[in-house]
Design a protein around this motif. Structure first.
Motif, mmCIF file in Angstrom:
data_model
loop_
_atom_site.group_PDB
_atom_site.id
_atom_site.type_symbol
_atom_site.label_atom_id
_atom_site.label_comp_id
_atom_site.label_asym_id
_atom_site.label_seq_id
_atom_site.Cartn_x
_atom_site.Cartn_y
_atom_site.Cartn_z
ATOM 1 N N LEU A 107 -9.676 -1.385 -1.881
ATOM 2 C CA LEU A 107 -8.151 -1.152 -2.172
ATOM 3 C C LEU A 107 -8.403 -1.031 -3.689
ATOM 4 C CD1 LEU A 107 -7.176 -4.397 -0.338
ATOM 5 C CD2 LEU A 107 -6.895 -1.926 0.583
ATOM 6 N N LEU A 140 0.922 -1.014 -0.143
ATOM 7 C CA LEU A 140 -0.134 0.016 0.182
ATOM 8 C C LEU A 140 0.823 1.059 -0.112
ATOM 9 C CD1 LEU A 140 -2.753 -1.169 2.466
ATOM 10 C CD2 LEU A 140 -2.820 -1.200 0.002
ATOM 11 N N SER A 148 -2.854 1.038 -3.845
ATOM 12 C CA SER A 148 -1.764 -0.047 -3.923
ATOM 13 C C SER A 148 -1.147 0.228 -5.231
ATOM 14 C CB SER A 148 -2.483 -1.317 -4.215
ATOM 15 O OG SER A 148 -1.516 -2.207 -4.273
ATOM 16 N N LEU A 169 -7.661 2.787 0.209
ATOM 17 C CA LEU A 169 -6.198 2.768 0.218
ATOM 18 C C LEU A 169 -5.550 2.498 -1.390
ATOM 19 C CD1 LEU A 169 -5.921 0.633 3.625
ATOM 20 C CD2 LEU A 169 -5.634 3.260 3.264
#
Length: 116
Positions: free
Chosen positions: A113, A2, A70, A68
């Protein structure tokens, strides 16, 4: 792994009214305002900060409250899955702006994500 907190979601009943409050009232800047496959994608942020607040309509399908970023989501997905992280889908999904998948924490909170 991340790399960034991309968005924190605030659920709103009227995106235009919320945009006015956050920009004109609190002095944040409008960053993104585009129609998306799941509804209008509207963000604001503190000038100079990379974190954006997603003003999400309560009537549209909801992303996780925390999103988040990545660098390689498919690779991270495999690592997280081996660590016992639970996901909504069996694999990351391509969408118009990148790749995404929703993880679920032990209390049932969804964590989005994303890879742009």
């Amino acid at each position: 792994m991340l790399t960034n907190i991309m968005y924190v979601t605030v659920y709103v009943t009227d995106q235009d009214r919320a945009l006015e409050f956050y920009t004109e009232g609190l002095g944040l800047e409008k960053r993104i305002d585009v129609p998306g496959p799941d509804g209008r994608f509207l963000t604001v942020g503190v000038p100079g900060s990379p974190v954006q607040i997603l003003l999400w309509s309560g009537t549209a399908g909801a992303p996780g409250p925390l999103i988040l970023q990545s660098g390689d989501l498919r690779e991270d997905f495999e690592i997280f899955r081996r660590r016992g992280v639970t996901f909504d889908e069996p694999e990351p999904v391509d969408y118009p702006f990148g790749v995404r998948i929703e993880a679920v924490d032990p209390d049932g909170n969804r964590i989005s994500l994303r890879q742009p």
